[in-house]
Scaffold this active site. Sequence first.
Site, PDB file in Angstrom:
ATOM      1  N   GLU A 158       0.805  -1.224   0.000  1.00 43.40           N
ATOM      2  CA  GLU A 158       0.000   0.000   0.000  1.00 43.40           C
ATOM      3  C   GLU A 158       0.844   1.284   0.000  1.00 43.40           C
ATOM      4  O   GLU A 158       0.356   2.339   0.402  1.00 43.40           O
ATOM      5  CB  GLU A 158      -0.942   0.005   1.209  1.00 43.40           C
ATOM      6  CG  GLU A 158      -2.031  -1.041   1.098  1.00 43.40           C
ATOM      7  CD  GLU A 158      -3.194  -0.712   2.013  1.00 43.40           C
ATOM      8  OE1 GLU A 158      -4.227  -0.255   1.505  1.00 43.40           O
ATOM      9  OE2 GLU A 158      -3.053  -0.911   3.240  1.00 43.40           O
TER      10      GLU A 158
ATOM     11  N   HIS B 216      -0.640   5.470   7.909  1.00 44.14           N
ATOM     12  CA  HIS B 216      -1.833   4.724   7.483  1.00 44.14           C
ATOM     13  C   HIS B 216      -2.096   3.652   8.518  1.00 44.14           C
ATOM     14  O   HIS B 216      -1.174   2.937   8.917  1.00 44.14           O
ATOM     15  CB  HIS B 216      -1.601   4.080   6.114  1.00 44.14           C
ATOM     16  CG  HIS B 216      -2.637   3.041   5.780  1.00 44.14           C
ATOM     17  ND1 HIS B 216      -3.990   3.335   5.734  1.00 44.14           N
ATOM     18  CD2 HIS B 216      -2.548   1.716   5.519  1.00 44.14           C
ATOM     19  CE1 HIS B 216      -4.660   2.243   5.431  1.00 44.14           C
ATOM     20  NE2 HIS B 216      -3.811   1.243   5.307  1.00 44.14           N
TER      21      HIS B 216
ATOM     22  N   HIS C  82      -5.358   0.966  10.622  1.00 38.87           N
ATOM     23  CA  HIS C  82      -6.676   0.320  10.617  1.00 38.87           C
ATOM     24  C   HIS C  82      -7.277   0.344  12.025  1.00 38.87           C
ATOM     25  O   HIS C  82      -7.872  -0.635  12.455  1.00 38.87           O
ATOM     26  CB  HIS C  82      -6.554  -1.147  10.173  1.00 38.87           C
ATOM     27  CG  HIS C  82      -5.744  -1.371   8.928  1.00 38.87           C
ATOM     28  ND1 HIS C  82      -4.948  -2.474   8.744  1.00 38.87           N
ATOM     29  CD2 HIS C  82      -5.624  -0.628   7.792  1.00 38.87           C
ATOM     30  CE1 HIS C  82      -4.369  -2.420   7.542  1.00 38.87           C
ATOM     31  NE2 HIS C  82      -4.755  -1.298   6.951  1.00 38.87           N
TER      32      HIS C  82
ATOM     33  N   HIS D 186     -11.837   0.046   5.895  1.00 40.78           N
ATOM     34  CA  HIS D 186     -10.406  -0.221   5.837  1.00 40.78           C
ATOM     35  C   HIS D 186      -9.620   0.492   6.946  1.00 40.78           C
ATOM     36  O   HIS D 186      -8.961  -0.151   7.754  1.00 40.78           O
ATOM     37  CB  HIS D 186      -9.921   0.200   4.438  1.00 40.78           C
ATOM     38  CG  HIS D 186      -8.467  -0.044   4.177  1.00 40.78           C
ATOM     39  ND1 HIS D 186      -7.922   0.023   2.913  1.00 40.78           N
ATOM     40  CD2 HIS D 186      -7.434  -0.325   5.003  1.00 40.78           C
ATOM     41  CE1 HIS D 186      -6.615  -0.232   2.983  1.00 40.78           C
ATOM     42  NE2 HIS D 186      -6.303  -0.438   4.236  1.00 40.78           N
TER      43      HIS D 186
END
Length: 239
Positions: free
Chosen positions: A77, A96, A98, A166
């Site tokens: 990613e 980033h 989750h 996500h």
Amino acid sequence: MNNIDEQLELLVTANRILARESVVDAYGHVSIRHPEHPDRYILSQSRAPDLVEVPDLMEYALQGDPIDQQGRPMYTERPIHGGIYEARDDVLAVVHNHAPSVIPFTVTNTPLRPILHLAALTGPELPVWDIRDNFGDTNLLVTTMDQGRDLASCLGDRRVSLMRGHGCVIAGKSIREVVMASVYLQVNAGMLLEALRLGDVKYLSPGEIEAMTESQMSLTGQERAWEYWANRAGRGKKA
Ligand code: MN
């Protein structure tokens, strides 16, 4: 220690803090823009953040190609990072993750907004990017630069964007800033889930958000939190 070495140590500490504060688990990542080559970013090889060490850190061109891969596995990613650095000259660090408490707000129409003063820096309005809007049925992972750029355009000039089903991205001017926003984004989401069960919720006003964000951006405030989190993460009091 020169500037680059210092930044690499900071990036390792950021990885460990995000793991210690349960913002990331086996997945999730944090990058910085290269301090000497603004057209590159630095991100670990594919590894759980709690295990990241300086030799794991790799340089990438903004389009996602490694400068010197040395056979190391890479996060799929990374277009999340490249897309944002490409779109935003002001951004020097990206997270980033989750975080579980954030996810419910990505799949319902209930907005995630700051109720806790310390979450002010997440911003007054948190958009939700849905990969399905422009890319149809996927595995939800941001694996192409087209997807990364689409996410960056949803983020706009904000600090945070949620990602449907996500997680989220957090972009900022420093590694301390994105770590702080990541921690309080998920703390605030957990509190909001609780508050919504109790009844009507009073959110921070735009004026309160602006005033509190200014306080949070002060160097003293940032350093106090960083020292606390770094120590908890077993990194001593690393600057
Ligand atoms: Mn992800």
